[in-house]
Write a protein that holds these residues in place. Structure first.
Motif, mmCIF file in Angstrom:
data_model
loop_
_atom_site.group_PDB
_atom_site.id
_atom_site.type_symbol
_atom_site.label_atom_id
_atom_site.label_comp_id
_atom_site.label_asym_id
_atom_site.label_seq_id
_atom_site.Cartn_x
_atom_site.Cartn_y
_atom_site.Cartn_z
ATOM 1 N N VAL A 368 0.864 -1.184 0.000
ATOM 2 C CA VAL A 368 0.000 0.000 0.000
ATOM 3 C C VAL A 368 0.903 1.238 0.000
ATOM 4 O O VAL A 368 1.884 1.297 0.753
ATOM 5 N N ILE A 369 0.589 2.178 -0.874
ATOM 6 C CA ILE A 369 1.359 3.432 -0.918
ATOM 7 C C ILE A 369 0.450 4.546 -0.398
ATOM 8 O O ILE A 369 -0.601 4.814 -0.975
ATOM 9 N N ALA A 370 0.851 5.162 0.699
ATOM 10 C CA ALA A 370 0.058 6.258 1.277
ATOM 11 C C ALA A 370 0.734 7.576 0.891
ATOM 12 O O ALA A 370 1.916 7.772 1.172
ATOM 13 N N ILE A 371 -0.028 8.448 0.236
ATOM 14 C CA ILE A 371 0.538 9.737 -0.189
ATOM 15 C C ILE A 371 -0.141 10.854 0.592
ATOM 16 O O ILE A 371 -1.378 10.933 0.625
ATOM 17 N N SER A 372 0.665 11.713 1.210
ATOM 18 C CA SER A 372 0.082 12.823 1.971
ATOM 19 C C SER A 372 1.116 13.931 2.160
ATOM 20 O O SER A 372 2.218 13.667 2.635
ATOM 21 N N SER A 389 -3.460 -4.003 9.308
ATOM 22 C CA SER A 389 -4.219 -5.074 9.977
ATOM 23 C C SER A 389 -4.431 -6.264 9.035
ATOM 24 O O SER A 389 -4.686 -7.362 9.475
ATOM 25 N N ARG A 390 -4.297 -6.000 7.709
ATOM 26 C CA ARG A 390 -4.438 -7.110 6.743
ATOM 27 C C ARG A 390 -3.075 -7.640 6.314
ATOM 28 O O ARG A 390 -2.948 -8.348 5.325
ATOM 29 N N GLY A 391 -2.047 -7.170 6.978
ATOM 30 C CA GLY A 391 -0.707 -7.715 6.714
ATOM 31 C C GLY A 391 0.042 -7.071 5.560
ATOM 32 O O GLY A 391 1.109 -7.545 5.165
ATOM 33 N N ALA A 392 -0.494 -5.989 4.985
ATOM 34 C CA ALA A 392 0.195 -5.353 3.847
ATOM 35 C C ALA A 392 1.377 -4.518 4.340
ATOM 36 O O ALA A 392 1.398 -4.050 5.483
ATOM 37 N N PHE A 393 2.326 -4.354 3.465
ATOM 38 C CA PHE A 393 3.485 -3.492 3.720
ATOM 39 C C PHE A 393 3.089 -2.092 3.256
ATOM 40 O O PHE A 393 2.502 -1.936 2.181
ATOM 41 N N VAL A 394 3.383 -1.070 4.053
ATOM 42 C CA VAL A 394 2.938 0.283 3.684
ATOM 43 C C VAL A 394 4.133 1.211 3.471
ATOM 44 O O VAL A 394 4.999 1.354 4.339
ATOM 45 N N TYR A 395 4.138 1.817 2.301
ATOM 46 C CA TYR A 395 5.192 2.767 1.917
ATOM 47 C C TYR A 395 4.557 4.167 1.883
ATOM 48 O O TYR A 395 3.470 4.342 1.320
ATOM 49 N N GLY A 396 5.193 5.136 2.506
ATOM 50 C CA GLY A 396 4.615 6.478 2.569
ATOM 51 C C GLY A 396 5.379 7.484 1.724
ATOM 52 O O GLY A 396 6.601 7.391 1.582
ATOM 53 N N ASP A 410 5.858 1.648 6.941
ATOM 54 C CA ASP A 410 6.989 0.728 7.104
ATOM 55 C C ASP A 410 8.234 1.225 6.369
ATOM 56 O O ASP A 410 9.348 0.812 6.670
ATOM 57 N N ALA A 411 8.022 2.030 5.365
ATOM 58 C CA ALA A 411 9.124 2.608 4.590
ATOM 59 C C ALA A 411 8.606 3.902 4.004
ATOM 60 O O ALA A 411 7.384 4.132 4.016
ATOM 61 N N GLY A 412 9.498 4.719 3.517
ATOM 62 C CA GLY A 412 8.963 5.956 2.954
ATOM 63 C C GLY A 412 10.002 6.824 2.285
ATOM 64 O O GLY A 412 11.206 6.604 2.421
#
Ligand code: M6R
Length: 633
Positions: A368-372, A389-396, A410-412
Motif C-alpha cells: 500500500v502506498i500512502a501519499i500525503s 491489519s491485513r498484513g500489507a506493507f505500507v510505503y509512505g 513501514d518505509a517511505g
C-alpha cells in the motif's frame, strides 16, 4: 515504524541540502530573549517542529533552553528561568537528521557545553566527521549533523589553541553540504560568528547592535539596514564594533548595507503577494531539492533508498494500492500510470476515506502506498492502519518530516519541497509526482521492465525538468491577462487523457478551492457521454492537449467544443499550431516525455486558478471552509 526509523539513520541520498529551519541572533545592548523569541515567531511561517535558544550573559554563563512543538512551548519552558543576556542565538527546526525531539533541537553544544551552534542546512559528510571525532573521544547526544559541526569547531579550536573565528573557518573547510550557522561561546559573550553556504542568512545593522536571521522579517521592526551574506562568507558580530565579513581564507569581503522597503508580510512571502504564488514559483528549486542526492545526472541513474532497502518487498508485490485524499489522490493517479507502465505491476488508486470503510481485499503480498503532503490526514492514517491489519506493507510519500503518516508507515520517501503554507497544494503535488517518478524508475530498474535507453533518457529528462518548469513560469503574465477574462465565469470543464486526465482533475480542484467557481475534470473522451450537453459560450473548457499518441483524439474533442460555441483554453506543446489555432487561448509548455508531462502542465493550471481567485478578490492562501491538514474525518 520504518519511516520513523529512517530519520534516525543517516541515508545520504534521502536528504535535501536546503531546508527551512529558522535562525535568529542578537548581540547588543537590549535583552536578547525578547528579540529572539519575537524573531522566532516571525519565522514560524517557514514551518518547524521544535525550537530552542542559547543565551550568553557573562563569561562562563550560557543557558540553553529547548522544546519540541511551537515557539509558545519554548516560552513555557523558559518561563520563570533566567533569561538576562544581551547575546543570544535561537532556532526553529524542521527535522532532517533525527526525529523532532528536545535532544535533536538546536542549539547544539560542544561536549563541554562551551560552544552553542544553530544551523539551517545539511552537512552531507557528517557521518565521516562524526566517526573521526568519536575516535578522538567525542561523545554525541543527538542524531543530528549539526552536533557534529559544533563538536568539530570545538575540536579544531581546542587542539590548535585558536580563536573562534579561525576554528569556524577551518571547520567549514572540512564540511561538504549546505549551511547557515550562528555560533556563540560561553566564555566570550561579546561575539557571534555567523556563516553561510547555500542557506540564507541576513545581518541586520542597528545602533551599536546586530541582528541575525534566516530572512529579514525578525529585524524589520528594529532596523531597515541589512547585509545579505553571500556563499562562503562569515560575519563577525561584536556589539559596538563594525561588522567584519571575511571568507573562509580570512580575506575581507566588502558589503554595502542595503535598505529594505518591504513589510513583514511581504518579506515572509519572498516579495510575492501570496504564499500560493510564491510556492508555484518555487517549484523548479523544490523539484531540484526533491531530486538532489537521489537522481545522479552524471551516471544517469536514480536511487531511492526506500527501494534499495525494501527491494524484495517491492519487486515481489502482487499489486500496489495507492491511498490518498484530494490533490495527493491525483498524484496517486499519475503514480498508477507510471508504475504500471514502467514496472508492469498492477496498481489501484483509492480514496483513503472510501478504502477505510469498504472492507477492501488486501493481502500480505500487497504493497500500500500512502501519499500525503501533511502526513496528518485522518482518512489516510486510518487506511494505513487497515492495510497493516491485513498484513500489507505500507510505503509512505510525505512532505512533513516526522509526521504521523511518516511514523506509521513501514518505509517511505520524503518529498522535501519545504513547508507548504498556502492551503491549495501546488509544490507538494509536483513533489509527489517527482517522487513517484523516481520510485517507478528505481523499481523498473529492479524488475527489469524498462529498457536501458528509456531509463537513461527519462532520467536525463527528469534532471532537466526544473529548467522546463522555469520556462512555463515565464508565461505568468500571459496567464494572468487571460485569467482576467474568466473572473466572472461560473463553471469550468477540464479535459485531459492519459497522464493529463489527473491534471484535468487537479486543475479543476485548484480552481474550485480558491476561486469558488464550480469546475469538473473529465477524461476528454468521456465528454460525449454527458458533459458535452453543457457546452456553450458560458462554459469555458480547459483542455490539456500536449503532444501524445492521443493528440488527434483530443483535437477532435476541441473541434466538438468549438462547433458548439464553447471557449477553449488549451495547454499545448511548444510549436503546436493545430489545436492552438482552434483554441481561444493557448498556453505553450516545453516538450517533455509524456510521463513527465504533469510536471509542466500542472503549472499553468495552478497559475490560472491563482489569478482568477485574485481577480475575484478572494483570500487565496486561506480559502473558506478549508484547512491545510484535515485531521478529522
Ligand atoms: O496533506 P494531504 O496531502 O494528505 O492532504 C490531502 C488533501 O486534504 C489535500 O490535498 C487537499 O485536497 C488540498 N487542499 C488540495 O489543494
Amino acid at each position: 515504524m520504518f519511516f520513523g526509523m529512517k530519520i534516525f539513520i543517516f541515508v545520504p541520498n534521502e536528504n535535501k541540502y536546503i531546508n527551512m529551519c529558522g535562525i535568529v541572533g542578537y548581540i547588543g545592548k537590549r535583552q536578547a530573549w525578547p528579540v529572539l523569541v519575537e524573531g522566532l515567531r516571525k519565522l514560524e511561517y517557514r514551518g518547524y517542529d521544535s525550537a530552542g535558544v542559547a543565551l550568553v550573559s557573562a563569561p562562563g554563563d550560557m543557558k540553553v533552553y529547548k522544546s519540541v512543538g511551537k515557539v509558545a512551548d519554548l516560552e513555557r519552558v523558559v518561563a520563570g528561568k533566567d533569561t538576562s543576556a544581551s547575546t543570544g542565538i535561537a532556532h526553529t527546526r524542521w527535522a532532517t537528521h533525527g526525529e523532532p525531539s528536545t535532544v535533536n533541537s538546536h542549539p547544539h553544544t560542544s561536549m563541554d557545553g562551551r560552544l552553542a551552534l544553530v544551523h539551517n542546512g545539511i552537512i552531507e559528510n557528517y557521518a565521516i566527521l562524526k566517526q573521526k571525532l568519536a575516535d578522538k573521544g567525542y561523545v554525541f547526544s543527538s542524531s543530528t549533523d549539526t552536533e557534529v559541526l559544533v563538536q568539530l569547531i570545538d575540536y579544531i579550536q581546542t587542539e590548535g589553541s585558536l580563536d573562534l573565528l579561525t576554528a569556524v573557518q577551518l571547520a567549514l573547510k572540512e564540511v561538504i553540504g549546505a549551511y547557515a550557522i550562528a555560533v556563540v561561546d560561553r566564555d566570550n559573550p561579546d561575539v557571534i560568528i555567523a556563516a553561510r553556504k547555500s542557506s540564507p542568512l541576513v545581518v541586520g545593522i542597528g545602533d551599536d547592535e546586530y541582528f541575525l536571521a534566516s530572512d529579514a522579517t525578525p529585524m524589520v521592526e528594529y532596523t531597515n539596514k541589512v547585509i545579505y551574506l553571500s556563499d562562503g562568507e562569515i560575519a563577525v558580530l561584536r556589539s559596538g564594533e563594525q561588522v567584519r565579513i571575511v571568507n573562509l581564507d580570512n580575506v575581507e569581503c566588502s558589503h554595502e548595507a542595503q535598505t529594505i522597503a518591504m513589510n513583514i508580510g511581504q518579506l515572509q512571502k519572498g516579495g510575492y503577494p501570496h504564499f500560493m504564488i510564491k510556492e508555484i514559483f518555487d517549484q523548479p528549486e523544490c523539484i531540484a531539492d526533491c531530486m538532489r542526492g537521489r537522481l545522479n545526472a552524471d551516471t544517469c541513474s536514480v536511487v531511492l533508498s526506500a527501494v534499495n532497502e525494501h527491494r524484495e518487498r517491492f519487486v515481489s508485490a502482487s499489486r500496489f494500492v495507492i491511498v490518498a485524499c484530494g490533490t495527493s489522490w491525483h498524484a496517486g493517479l499519475i503514480g498508477k500510470q507510471l508504475i504500471e507502465t514502467m514496472c508492469r505491476i498492477p496498481v489501484e488508486v483509492e480514496y483513503a476515506s472510501e478504502f477505510r470503510y469498504r472492507n477492501p481485499v488486501i493481502s500480505p503480498s500487497d504493497v500500500v502506498i500512502a501519499i500525503s503532503q501533511s502526513g496528518e490526514t485522518a482518512d489516510t492514517l486510518a487506511a494505513i492502519e487497515l492495510a497493516h491489519s491485513r498484513g500489507a506493507f505500507v510505503y509512505g510519500i510525505c512532505n512533513v518530516v516526522g509526521s504521523s503518516i511518516a511514523r506509521a508507515t513501514d518505509a517511505g520517501s520524503y518529498i522535501h519541497v519545504g513547508p507548504e503554507i498556502g492551503v491549495a497544494s501546488t509544490k507538494a503535488f509536483t513533489g509527489q509526482v517527482a517522487v513517484l517518478l523516481m520510485f517507478a524508475l528505481s523499481l523498473a530498474k529492479e524488475t527489469g521492465t524498462i529498457s536501458s535507453e528509456e531509463y537513461t533518457s527519462t532520467v536525463a529528462s527528469l534532471d532537466a525538468i526544473p529548467d522546463k518548469m522555469r520556462q512555463v513560469l515565464k508565461q505568468n503574465d500571459y496567464i494572468a491577462g487571460m485569467s482576467r477574462m474568466f473572473t466572472y465565469a461560473r463553471n469550468f470543464i477540464y479535459l485531459g487523457r492519459g497522464y493529463s486526465f489527473p491534471i484535468a482533475l487537479e486543475g479543476a480542484l485548484k480552481l474550485k478551492e480558491i476561486s469558488y467557481i464550480h469546475a469538473e475534470g473529465y477524461p476528454a473522451a468521456e465528454m460525449k457521454h454527458g458533459p458535452i450537453a453543457l457546452i456553450d459560450a458560458d462554459m469555458p473548457v480547459v483542455v490539456i492537449a500536449t503532444r501524445s499518441p492521443l493528440y488527434d483524439k483530443v483535437l477532435s474533442n476541441v473541434q466538438e467544443i468549438k462547433a458548439r460555441g464553447g471557449r477553449v483554453v488549451a495547454v499545448v506543446t511548444e510549436g503546436d499550431t493545430v489545436i492552438s489555432s482552434l483554441a481561444d487561448f493557448s498556453i505553450q509548455v516545453p516538450a517533455v516525455p509524456e510521463c513527465l508531462d504533469a510536471l509542466v502542465t500542472s503549472i499553468p493550471l495552478q497559475l490560472m486558478a491563482y489569478h482568477i481567485a485574485v481577480c475575484r478578490g478572494l483570500d487565496v492562501d486561506r480559502p473558506r471552509n478549508l484547512a491545510k491538514s484535515v485531521t478529522v474525518e
